[in-house]
Design an enzyme around this catalytic site. Sequence first.
Site, PDB file in Angstrom:
ATOM      1  N   ASP A  26       0.670  -1.157   0.065  1.00 24.59           N
ATOM      2  CA  ASP A  26      -0.034  -0.246   0.005  1.00 24.59           C
ATOM      3  C   ASP A  26       0.676   1.294   0.028  1.00 24.59           C
ATOM      4  O   ASP A  26       2.049   1.463   0.611  1.00 24.59           O
ATOM      5  CB  ASP A  26      -0.856  -0.098   1.282  1.00 24.59           C
ATOM      6  CG  ASP A  26      -1.909   0.915   1.073  1.00 24.59           C
ATOM      7  OD1 ASP A  26      -2.334   1.396   0.003  1.00 24.59           O
ATOM      8  OD2 ASP A  26      -2.754   1.446   2.229  1.00 24.59           O
ATOM      9  N   HIS A  43       2.727   3.295  -8.977  1.00 22.28           N
ATOM     10  CA  HIS A  43       2.656   1.826  -9.359  1.00 22.28           C
ATOM     11  C   HIS A  43       4.003   1.269  -9.864  1.00 22.28           C
ATOM     12  O   HIS A  43       4.344   0.280  -9.668  1.00 22.28           O
ATOM     13  CB  HIS A  43       1.359   1.502  -9.957  1.00 22.28           C
ATOM     14  CG  HIS A  43      -0.043   1.854  -9.194  1.00 22.28           C
ATOM     15  ND1 HIS A  43      -0.188   1.571  -7.991  1.00 22.28           N
ATOM     16  CD2 HIS A  43      -1.022   2.646  -9.477  1.00 22.28           C
ATOM     17  CE1 HIS A  43      -1.235   2.055  -7.830  1.00 22.28           C
ATOM     18  NE2 HIS A  43      -1.955   2.902  -8.436  1.00 22.28           N
ATOM     19  N   ASN A  74     -10.478  -3.062  -6.735  1.00 14.25           N
ATOM     20  CA  ASN A  74      -9.615  -1.848  -7.408  1.00 14.25           C
ATOM     21  C   ASN A  74      -9.907  -1.366  -8.850  1.00 14.25           C
ATOM     22  O   ASN A  74      -9.677  -0.468  -9.454  1.00 14.25           O
ATOM     23  CB  ASN A  74      -8.319  -2.561  -7.332  1.00 14.25           C
ATOM     24  CG  ASN A  74      -7.375  -2.343  -6.321  1.00 14.25           C
ATOM     25  OD1 ASN A  74      -6.504  -3.178  -5.969  1.00 14.25           O
ATOM     26  ND2 ASN A  74      -7.779  -1.724  -5.266  1.00 14.25           N
ATOM     27  N   ARG A  77     -11.302   2.027  -9.672  1.00 11.19           N
ATOM     28  CA  ARG A  77     -10.466   3.236  -9.874  1.00 11.19           C
ATOM     29  C   ARG A  77     -10.443   3.722 -11.402  1.00 11.19           C
ATOM     30  O   ARG A  77     -11.006   3.097 -12.252  1.00 11.19           O
ATOM     31  CB  ARG A  77      -8.980   2.647  -9.485  1.00 11.19           C
ATOM     32  CG  ARG A  77      -8.962   2.356  -7.979  1.00 11.19           C
ATOM     33  CD  ARG A  77      -7.320   2.085  -7.532  1.00 11.19           C
ATOM     34  NE  ARG A  77      -7.184   1.962  -6.393  1.00 11.19           N
ATOM     35  CZ  ARG A  77      -6.253   2.157  -5.509  1.00 11.19           C
ATOM     36  NH1 ARG A  77      -4.998   2.439  -6.219  1.00 11.19           N
ATOM     37  NH2 ARG A  77      -6.347   1.540  -4.244  1.00 11.19           N
TER      38      ARG A  77
HETATM   39  C1  FPP Z   1      -2.051  -0.141  -3.438  1.00  2.18           C
HETATM   40  O1  FPP Z   1      -1.395   1.092  -3.643  1.00  2.18           O
HETATM   41  C2  FPP Z   1      -1.517  -0.677  -4.487  1.00  2.18           C
HETATM   42  C3  FPP Z   1      -1.998  -1.147  -5.684  1.00  2.18           C
HETATM   43  C4  FPP Z   1      -3.644  -1.202  -5.619  1.00  2.18           C
HETATM   44  C5  FPP Z   1      -1.666  -1.827  -6.581  1.00  2.18           C
HETATM   45  C6  FPP Z   1      -0.331  -2.456  -6.753  1.00  2.18           C
HETATM   46  C7  FPP Z   1       0.417  -2.749  -8.017  1.00  2.18           C
HETATM   47  C8  FPP Z   1       1.688  -2.791  -8.436  1.00  2.18           C
HETATM   48  C9  FPP Z   1       2.735  -2.672  -7.088  1.00  2.18           C
HETATM   49  C10 FPP Z   1       2.110  -2.834  -9.678  1.00  2.18           C
HETATM   50  C11 FPP Z   1       2.044  -4.138 -10.216  1.00  2.18           C
HETATM   51  C12 FPP Z   1       2.338  -5.216  -9.640  1.00  2.18           C
HETATM   52  C13 FPP Z   1       3.232  -6.377  -9.804  1.00  2.18           C
HETATM   53  C14 FPP Z   1       3.328  -7.527  -8.877  1.00  2.18           C
HETATM   54  C15 FPP Z   1       4.107  -6.543 -11.057  1.00  2.18           C
HETATM   55  P1  FPP Z   1      -2.615   2.341  -3.535  1.00  2.18           P
HETATM   56  O2  FPP Z   1      -2.563   2.883  -4.854  1.00  2.18           O
HETATM   57  O3  FPP Z   1      -3.784   1.988  -2.955  1.00  2.18           O
HETATM   58  O4  FPP Z   1      -1.973   3.528  -2.647  1.00  2.18           O
HETATM   59  P2  FPP Z   1      -2.414   4.791  -2.080  1.00  2.18           P
HETATM   60  O5  FPP Z   1      -3.317   4.318  -0.842  1.00  2.18           O
HETATM   61  O6  FPP Z   1      -1.323   5.464  -1.528  1.00  2.18           O
HETATM   62  O7  FPP Z   1      -3.572   5.363  -2.746  1.00  2.18           O
END
Ligand code: FPP
Length: 243
Positions: A26, A43, A74, A77
């Site tokens: 996160d 990301h 998700n 989004r």
């Molecule tokens: C949560 O942070 C993260 C996600 C919903 C996406 C995770 C995806 C990746 C790390 C990229 C691809 C993955 C792989 C395995 C190659 P958030 O966006 O909810 O953060 P925030 O709370 O700060 O908004």
Amino acid sequence: MTDISNMAVREIVQQSELKHIAFIMDGNGRWAKNKGLPREFGHRAGAETFKKVLRYCRKIGISVVTVYAFSTENIKRPKREVEAIFSLLLDYIEEARDEDGVEFCFLGDPAALGEDIGKKARALEEDTRGGAHRVNIALNYGGRAEIVHAVNELIKQGKTEISEDDISANIYTKGCPDPDLVVRTGKETRISNFLLWQSAYSEFYFSDAMWPDFSADDVDAAIRDFAGRSRRWGGLDKNETRK
Ligand code: FPP
């Protein structure tokens, strides 16, 4: 209790029988926002962190790593952000073929995200079967949906009464040990529908670091913290006896 302060992390992993770490990655969006960048950049940086953390976990002897890459929620989004995550995942599915000795498994329903991603995810699973290390990527995953899926599988098998073992044998992680440690970054202290069945006796570690900033040192800190916990599985400490 053994003094672990001078022990190498690899030794701690062995001694504490730490086999499986699950990460809730996160904080990508906030990391980008703090830098005045669009969320997609967070990301992209998060995908790089995932690769580094994975490599490090292998190096110190962790057999199973699970990451929460995309929840069933998700998809709500903005399209641009969802497409950016899918593109990173598709790139990684290609790259993952170069990881030697790693078995990849997708938890959830990747096919519902599109034919391309679904087919490529399942092909990677088939082509890496039998690797000594395991990486689970939760993709279009929800913990409640997973339990419902298991129950529906059991109904299809004709069961009218089920046990905990039946559920464990029909969830997406079947055959994989439950996570010993669940790490969540990004200053949030929720489980967010992740591994609800499997985390019944997991230890939890919450890090203030945003996922793109999470480092090998942070993995070490989580592991040292884990090793200091007393896991009782609902019972008593080994050296305690009931009067
Ligand atoms: C949560 O942070 C993260 C996600 C919903 C996406 C995770 C995806 C990746 C790390 C990229 C691809 C993955 C792989 C395995 C190659 P958030 O966006 O909810 O953060 P925030 O709370 O700060 O908004």
